[in-house]
Enzyme design. Structure first.
Site, short mmCIF file in Angstrom:
data_model
loop_
_atom_site.label_atom_id
_atom_site.label_comp_id
_atom_site.label_asym_id
_atom_site.label_seq_id
_atom_site.Cartn_x
_atom_site.Cartn_y
_atom_site.Cartn_z
N SER A 145 0.86 -1.19 0.00
CA SER A 145 0.00 0.00 0.00
C SER A 145 0.90 1.23 0.00
O SER A 145 2.07 1.16 0.39
CB SER A 145 -0.89 0.00 1.25
OG SER A 145 -1.54 1.24 1.43
N TYR A 158 -1.60 -0.93 10.56
CA TYR A 158 -1.72 -1.14 9.12
C TYR A 158 -0.50 -0.59 8.39
O TYR A 158 0.11 -1.27 7.56
CB TYR A 158 -2.99 -0.47 8.59
CG TYR A 158 -3.22 -0.71 7.12
CD1 TYR A 158 -3.59 -1.97 6.66
CD2 TYR A 158 -3.06 0.32 6.19
CE1 TYR A 158 -3.80 -2.20 5.30
CE2 TYR A 158 -3.27 0.10 4.84
CZ TYR A 158 -3.63 -1.16 4.40
OH TYR A 158 -3.83 -1.39 3.05
#
Length: 269
Positions: A145, A158
């Protein structure tokens, strides 16, 4: 480096029932690949496997598993082997995020996040590599990501897990690029999936969302060119440069302003 021919290959896709994983499944089935579809929902996987097999004339197998559980990823590979199937390509896409103040979030949920986003990626990569190396070819795509490019206040776990995925993937790219195995980290920005709704951060100021199909197409082009990583989208690539140009504390403040939970914005700095 020559483009890959996906016809009659066997590709394992985790997180295949929705979002980017579902887009990979549809795109690769259309290119003639046989699929090993991995996700928690057995019913959804069975429906998807039948649909793809009928539409594209390929073989698709549903392997339901909860990859947050210790050993589950290795178990999925063993089940594939029991079917006589060896993944030529592995796509580690499964993952999720938590959003909020670290101390207020469930510790168990955050540890599951680490297990899925990191441990399952390591387990499956370790399981498939020996056969790929013996064959002298293969590929691993790990979906990271843009969160990997800087820390994320209010999504701390995350961001940290995706930084791990990016670092791990690029290290493997260097280890195996002369041994026939391609390794690619994909770093999409905000994507038009249910990700932010599921994580409870639908209100986060993440900008325009890219389609999952666009992310998949960009990643497969990068894999063809032997890239170590890709950040799909010009705007995302520009944002990825900011942490290199601005002081880290400035970047942290910018990201915090984007991701701060709105319901508690007045209570916490």
């Amino acid at each position: 480096m020559r483009p890959l021919n996906y016809r009659n290959t066997t590709i394992m896709v985790t997180g295949a029932s929705s979002g980017i994983g579902l887009a990979y499944a549809h795109t690769l089935a259309a290119r003639g690949a046989n699929l090993l579809l991995v996700a928690r929902s057995e019913d959804k996987l069975n429906v998807l496997a039948r649909e793809l097999a009928q539409r594209h004339g390929i073989r698709a197998h549903a392997l339901a598993a909860d990859l947050t559980e210790a050993g589950a990823a290795t178990g999925v590979h063993a089940r594939a082997s029991a079917l006589g199937l060896r993944p030529d390509i592995l796509i580690n896409n499964a993952g999720f995020a938590t959003h909020g103040h670290f101390e207020a979030l469930s510790l168990e949920r955050q540890l599951d996040e680490i297990a899925l986003n990191c441990r399952a990626v390591v387990e499956l990569s370790h399981a498939v590599l020996p056969a790929m190396l013996q064959q002298g070819e293969g590929a691993i795509i790990n979906v990271a990501s843009t969160a990997a490019l800087q820390p994320l206040p209010y999504m701390a776990i995350y961001g940290a897990t995706k930084a791990f995925v990016l670092s791990f993937s690029e290290a493997l790219w260097q280890e195996y690029r002369t041994r026939g195995v391609r390794v690619l980290a994909v770093c999409p920005g905000a994507t038009d999936t249910a990700f932010f709704d599921v994580v409870g951060a639908a209100e986060a100021g993440v900008g325009t969302r890219m389609s999952a199909d666009t992310v998949v197409d960009a990643s497969l082009q990068a894999l063809d060119h032997g890239r170590s990583h890709i950040v799909p989208g010009g705007a995302n690539r520009m944002l990825g440069w900011l942490p290199r140009m601005l002081p880290r504390q400035t970047i942290l403040q910018i990201v915090a302003n984007m991701l701060r939970p709105r319901s508690t914005a007045s209570r916490y700095p």
